[in-house]
Design a protein around this motif. Structure first.
Motif, PDB file in Angstrom:
ATOM      1  N   ASP A 101      16.626  99.616  40.712  1.00 38.11           N
ATOM      2  CA  ASP A 101      15.171  99.518  40.438  1.00 38.11           C
ATOM      3  C   ASP A 101      14.856  98.053  39.985  1.00 38.11           C
ATOM      4  OD1 ASP A 101      15.098 102.243  40.906  1.00 38.11           O
ATOM      5  OD2 ASP A 101      15.523 102.740  38.788  1.00 38.11           O
ATOM      6  N   ILE A 102      15.873  97.270  39.359  1.00 44.31           N
ATOM      7  CA  ILE A 102      15.428  96.201  38.960  1.00 44.31           C
ATOM      8  C   ILE A 102      15.925  94.753  39.718  1.00 44.31           C
ATOM      9  CG2 ILE A 102      15.799  94.533  36.940  1.00 44.31           C
ATOM     10  CD1 ILE A 102      15.468  97.050  35.012  1.00 44.31           C
ATOM     11  N   LEU A 103      17.113  94.930  40.066  1.00 40.58           N
ATOM     12  CA  LEU A 103      17.912  93.658  40.736  1.00 40.58           C
ATOM     13  C   LEU A 103      17.432  93.684  42.349  1.00 40.58           C
ATOM     14  CD1 LEU A 103      21.347  93.681  38.870  1.00 40.58           C
ATOM     15  CD2 LEU A 103      18.843  92.184  38.534  1.00 40.58           C
ATOM     16  N   PRO A 104      17.357  92.637  42.989  1.00 37.34           N
ATOM     17  CA  PRO A 104      17.465  92.369  44.333  1.00 37.34           C
ATOM     18  C   PRO A 104      18.647  92.778  45.233  1.00 37.34           C
ATOM     19  CG  PRO A 104      17.640  90.173  43.650  1.00 37.34           C
ATOM     20  CD  PRO A 104      17.524  91.103  42.388  1.00 37.34           C
ATOM     21  N   PRO A 105      18.425  92.870  46.387  1.00 31.37           N
ATOM     22  CA  PRO A 105      19.841  93.125  47.216  1.00 31.37           C
ATOM     23  C   PRO A 105      20.936  92.124  46.899  1.00 31.37           C
ATOM     24  CG  PRO A 105      17.924  93.388  48.603  1.00 31.37           C
ATOM     25  CD  PRO A 105      17.136  92.724  47.259  1.00 31.37           C
ATOM     26  N   LEU A 106      22.144  92.254  46.524  1.00 33.42           N
ATOM     27  CA  LEU A 106      23.054  91.409  46.190  1.00 33.42           C
ATOM     28  C   LEU A 106      24.318  91.834  46.907  1.00 33.42           C
ATOM     29  CD1 LEU A 106      22.058  91.330  42.550  1.00 33.42           C
ATOM     30  CD2 LEU A 106      22.490  89.256  43.685  1.00 33.42           C
ATOM     31  N   ASP A 107      24.835  91.029  47.782  1.00 34.01           N
ATOM     32  CA  ASP A 107      25.895  91.282  48.612  1.00 34.01           C
ATOM     33  C   ASP A 107      27.098  91.566  47.844  1.00 34.01           C
ATOM     34  OD1 ASP A 107      24.475  91.162  50.893  1.00 34.01           O
ATOM     35  OD2 ASP A 107      26.063  89.796  51.872  1.00 34.01           O
ATOM     36  N   ASN A 108      27.692  92.528  47.531  1.00 38.04           N
ATOM     37  CA  ASN A 108      28.841  93.017  46.793  1.00 38.04           C
ATOM     38  C   ASN A 108      30.271  92.946  47.549  1.00 38.04           C
ATOM     39  OD1 ASN A 108      29.794  93.211  44.160  1.00 38.04           O
ATOM     40  ND2 ASN A 108      29.177  95.435  44.017  1.00 38.04           N
ATOM     41  N   VAL A 109      30.246  93.294  48.549  1.00 32.67           N
ATOM     42  CA  VAL A 109      31.795  92.993  49.315  1.00 32.67           C
ATOM     43  C   VAL A 109      31.478  92.804  50.665  1.00 32.67           C
ATOM     44  CG1 VAL A 109      33.697  94.579  50.040  1.00 32.67           C
ATOM     45  CG2 VAL A 109      32.694  94.974  47.743  1.00 32.67           C
ATOM     46  N   VAL A 110      32.248  91.793  51.152  1.00 27.86           N
ATOM     47  CA  VAL A 110      32.269  91.338  52.629  1.00 27.86           C
ATOM     48  C   VAL A 110      33.699  91.580  53.459  1.00 27.86           C
ATOM     49  CG1 VAL A 110      30.475  89.948  52.052  1.00 27.86           C
ATOM     50  CG2 VAL A 110      32.931  89.094  51.947  1.00 27.86           C
ATOM     51  N   GLY A 111      33.740  91.391  54.688  1.00 26.84           N
ATOM     52  CA  GLY A 111      34.889  91.466  55.336  1.00 26.84           C
ATOM     53  C   GLY A 111      35.302  89.865  55.551  1.00 26.84           C
ATOM     54  N   VAL A 112      36.515  89.651  55.624  1.00 32.12           N
ATOM     55  CA  VAL A 112      37.001  88.285  55.503  1.00 32.12           C
ATOM     56  C   VAL A 112      38.342  88.107  56.372  1.00 32.12           C
ATOM     57  CG1 VAL A 112      38.288  88.288  53.503  1.00 32.12           C
ATOM     58  CG2 VAL A 112      37.260  86.070  54.353  1.00 32.12           C
ATOM     59  N   ALA A 113      38.535  87.004  57.061  1.00 29.89           N
ATOM     60  CA  ALA A 113      39.698  86.872  57.641  1.00 29.89           C
ATOM     61  C   ALA A 113      40.016  85.279  57.666  1.00 29.89           C
ATOM     62  CB  ALA A 113      39.724  87.389  59.033  1.00 29.89           C
ATOM     63  N   THR A 114      41.251  84.917  58.082  1.00 32.76           N
ATOM     64  CA  THR A 114      41.445  83.504  58.314  1.00 32.76           C
ATOM     65  C   THR A 114      41.403  83.255  59.648  1.00 32.76           C
ATOM     66  OG1 THR A 114      43.734  83.946  58.885  1.00 32.76           O
ATOM     67  CG2 THR A 114      43.672  83.595  56.647  1.00 32.76           C
ATOM     68  N   VAL A 115      40.900  81.779  59.809  1.00 31.24           N
ATOM     69  CA  VAL A 115      40.607  81.392  61.147  1.00 31.24           C
ATOM     70  C   VAL A 115      41.754  81.995  62.222  1.00 31.24           C
ATOM     71  CG1 VAL A 115      40.249  79.198  62.571  1.00 31.24           C
ATOM     72  CG2 VAL A 115      39.246  79.784  60.401  1.00 31.24           C
ATOM     73  N   GLU A 116      42.872  81.416  61.783  1.00 31.63           N
ATOM     74  CA  GLU A 116      44.244  82.088  62.446  1.00 31.63           C
ATOM     75  C   GLU A 116      44.345  83.199  62.962  1.00 31.63           C
ATOM     76  OE1 GLU A 116      48.970  81.579  62.145  1.00 31.63           O
ATOM     77  OE2 GLU A 116      47.786  81.298  60.323  1.00 31.63           O
ATOM     78  N   ASN A 140      24.257 109.556  45.735  1.00 29.80           N
ATOM     79  CA  ASN A 140      23.649 108.475  45.302  1.00 29.80           C
ATOM     80  C   ASN A 140      23.472 107.345  46.023  1.00 29.80           C
ATOM     81  OD1 ASN A 140      22.457 106.567  43.428  1.00 29.80           O
ATOM     82  ND2 ASN A 140      24.313 106.358  42.288  1.00 29.80           N
ATOM     83  N   LEU A 141      24.592 106.795  46.603  1.00 30.82           N
ATOM     84  CA  LEU A 141      24.839 105.770  47.141  1.00 30.82           C
ATOM     85  C   LEU A 141      24.426 105.839  48.847  1.00 30.82           C
ATOM     86  CD1 LEU A 141      28.025 104.288  45.494  1.00 30.82           C
ATOM     87  CD2 LEU A 141      25.742 103.773  45.137  1.00 30.82           C
ATOM     88  N   THR A 142      24.305 106.987  49.139  1.00 32.40           N
ATOM     89  CA  THR A 142      23.913 106.995  50.832  1.00 32.40           C
ATOM     90  C   THR A 142      22.445 107.188  50.706  1.00 32.40           C
ATOM     91  OG1 THR A 142      24.303 109.105  50.591  1.00 32.40           O
ATOM     92  CG2 THR A 142      26.062 108.039  51.781  1.00 32.40           C
ATOM     93  N   THR A 143      21.892 107.340  49.689  1.00 29.51           N
ATOM     94  CA  THR A 143      20.256 107.671  49.684  1.00 29.51           C
ATOM     95  C   THR A 143      19.752 106.227  48.952  1.00 29.51           C
ATOM     96  OG1 THR A 143      20.456 108.678  47.698  1.00 29.51           O
ATOM     97  CG2 THR A 143      20.393 110.032  49.726  1.00 29.51           C
ATOM     98  N   SER A 144      20.535 105.688  48.271  1.00 31.54           N
ATOM     99  CA  SER A 144      19.773 104.181  47.562  1.00 31.54           C
ATOM    100  C   SER A 144      19.470 103.417  48.417  1.00 31.54           C
ATOM    101  CB  SER A 144      20.791 103.960  46.600  1.00 31.54           C
ATOM    102  OG  SER A 144      20.174 102.642  45.917  1.00 31.54           O
ATOM    103  N   THR A 145      18.540 102.755  48.097  1.00 30.07           N
ATOM    104  CA  THR A 145      17.819 101.503  48.964  1.00 30.07           C
ATOM    105  C   THR A 145      17.246 100.618  47.871  1.00 30.07           C
ATOM    106  OG1 THR A 145      15.526 102.443  49.454  1.00 30.07           O
ATOM    107  CG2 THR A 145      17.556 102.794  51.028  1.00 30.07           C
ATOM    108  N   THR A 146      17.574  99.382  47.806  1.00 31.95           N
ATOM    109  CA  THR A 146      17.210  98.217  47.052  1.00 31.95           C
ATOM    110  C   THR A 146      16.267  97.439  48.023  1.00 31.95           C
ATOM    111  OG1 THR A 146      19.215  98.000  45.948  1.00 31.95           O
ATOM    112  CG2 THR A 146      17.826  96.296  45.719  1.00 31.95           C
ATOM    113  N   LYS A 147      14.950  97.529  47.678  1.00 31.86           N
ATOM    114  CA  LYS A 147      13.950  96.955  48.567  1.00 31.86           C
ATOM    115  C   LYS A 147      14.173  97.169  50.093  1.00 31.86           C
ATOM    116  CE  LYS A 147      12.692  93.564  45.135  1.00 31.86           C
ATOM    117  NZ  LYS A 147      12.450  92.071  44.875  1.00 31.86           N
TER     118      LYS A 147
END
Length: 338
Positions: free
Chosen positions: A214-229, A280-287
């Motif tokens: 309701d108050i905060l903008p979209p903020l990435d909380n978790v990402v996928g990551v890998a080493t270049v190798e 809650n989380l499947t229906t929630s949208t932030t902006k």
């Protein structure tokens, strides 16, 4: 300690090193039995799609033989320590930890955007508290888990959103979300951050005064990551993991109650609690932005989170996003950066 969630009836765990929690060994071609390890799996909502993908057979559909999930927790130091040990094809972690590691010299790339908002957060008070909104936070004691954590950064953002300065309230370290509830109950703090699915478990006892979406903008909380190798060595495996997780996110949105029944078994929580959290989380949208993403990079949300982490000292130095993001392993329709 690593703790394995073996399907079905996966168990909850105590965490260890963060990148141990993102271990995905093996290749698509051999289809050897593998375990996936996801940071905070069985505790926080971010990893729920991996459990659904396992239970629904989406990994098998992609040629992967995934037999269980390993939960973990940790910080930037443990991430770098695990990198020194080598061999980590894919991980799901907080972007602040990854960017900090990259700035320290780790050869990593962000390859998918998995959790696009902080909609799992609420800030709650006792039912009889006079605090009604963020405007009442001035002069109060606000809990957060640990220094340089997301909960600390978000607390500062909330104060800013209300026109306050950082020192207009007292931020109190509690050590964890469960410990924060105990501190709220004992009167050590006035306001506690609580995340899903814990919030769905205790919401009848407390009153939410701030809901993040309701108050905060979209903020990435978790990402996928890998080493270049590993991107070069195990690209097909990584692509398959991303596709399987995408199927799970789509299933959760289309069938939240069935997904919740899976989550309840794996997270060892009551079915009704799981249903509340998943709905809650499947229906929630932030902006207009969903909580669980399918992999497509949302650059604005990523930048906001990095700046939030910078505000609490978790990030120092300039970030060249063009050099730390690699979209080659996403499905074609998700490769464009928003």
């Amino acid at each position: 300690m690593l703790h394995r969630f073996i399907s079905p009836g996966l168990r909850s765990s105590l965490g260890v090193s963060l990148l141990a929690g993102v271990l995905l060994a093996g290749t698509v071609q051999t289809a050897a039995a593998e375990e996936l390890a996801i940071g905070n799996y069985g505790v926080s909502a971010n990893g729920m799609p991996f459990g659904v993908a396992l239970a629904k057979g989406y990994f098998k559909e992609e040629g992967l033989n995934i037999t269980g999930l390993i939960s973990s927790a940790g910080g930037g130091t443990s991430l770098r320590n695990m990198l020194a040990g080598g061999g980590v094809p894919y991980g799901e972690v907080n972007p602040g930890v990854i960017v900090s590691a990259i700035l320290a010299g780790a050869d990593l790339r962000i390859i998918s955007d998995n959790v696009l908002t902080v909609a799992e957060f609420v800030w709650a008070v006792k039912p009889d508290s006079p605090i009604k909104s963020v405007k009442d936070f001035k002069g109060k004691k606000i809990g957060y888990t640990n220094p340089r954590s997301t909960s600390q950064a978000l607390a500062m953002m909330l104060l800013t959103s209300a026109g306050f300065k950082a020192d207009d309230a007292e931020l109190v370290k509690t050590g964890g979300f469960g410990e924060g509830i105990a501190a709220l109950e004992s009167g050590q703090i006035d306001i506690a951050p609580i995340t899903e699915p814990l919030w769905s478990k205790v919401k009848s006892k407390y009153r939410a005064v701030v809901v993040a979406s309701d108050i905060l903008p979209p903020l990435d909380n978790v990402v996928g990551v890998a080493t270049v190798e590993m991107l070069e060595k195990k690209g097909d495996f990584i692509r398959a993991v991303i596709r399987a997780r995408r199927k799970a996110v789509q299933f959760m949105k289309a069938h939240p109650d069935e997904a919740a029944e899976i989550v309840a078994k794996q997270y060892n929580i009551d079915v009704e609690v799981a249903k509340s959290a998943v709905r809650n989380l499947t229906t929630s949208t932030t902006k207009g932005v969903s909580y669980w993403g399918e992999g497509e990079i949302h650059l604005d949300g990523l930048k906001r989170m990095i700046e939030a982490q910078r505000s609490v000292g978790a990030i120092t130095g300039e970030v060249d996003y063009s050099k730390i993001i690699d979209t080659r392993f996403l499905p074609d329709d998700l490769k464009a950066i928003k």
